[in-house]
Write a protein that holds these residues in place. Structure first.
Motif: not given
Length: 109
Positions: A52, A54-56, A58-63
């Motif tokens: 979860e 990780h998903d947050e 990634r959706s916030g623009g983190e690679s």
């Protein structure tokens, strides 16, 4: 009042960030971002899985890879800033550390 039944206070943001510091160096931005997400979940009294987070991120623009999220969480667990819990065949969930005894988790066996 029995101290075993008393809720333990969560670490403050300052304490969590301080615990995340590695031998006096400033923690990387990813560590701070993960602590920020854990603080947000703590406000809602929620546990969160690495997936979860990780998903947050990634959706916030983190690679960032899921493995990196796990490594950061495990480092925070080792430093006492985060607690990890695994319930009866479920994936591990994380929360900011508390002072004192672990709280009971209703609904989990």
């Amino acid at each position: 009042m029995n101290s075993a039944n008393s809720p333990r206070p969560r670490l403050t943001e300052s304490q969590a960030r301080s615990a995340a510091r590695s031998q006096g160096s400033k923690p990387p931005c990813l560590v701070l971002r993960i602590i920020d997400l854990l603080l947000r979940h703590a406000e809602r009294s929620q546990h969160v899985s690495a997936e979860e987070l990780h998903d947050e991120l990634r959706s916030g623009g983190e690679s960032v890879s899921l493995g990196t999220v796990y490594r950061v969480l495990l480092q925070l667990v080792e430093r006492g800033a985060v607690e990890s819990h695994q319930f009866a065949g479920e994936r591990a969930v994380f929360e900011l550390a508390r002072n004192g005894e672990p709280r009971p988790y209703a609904g989990y066996q």
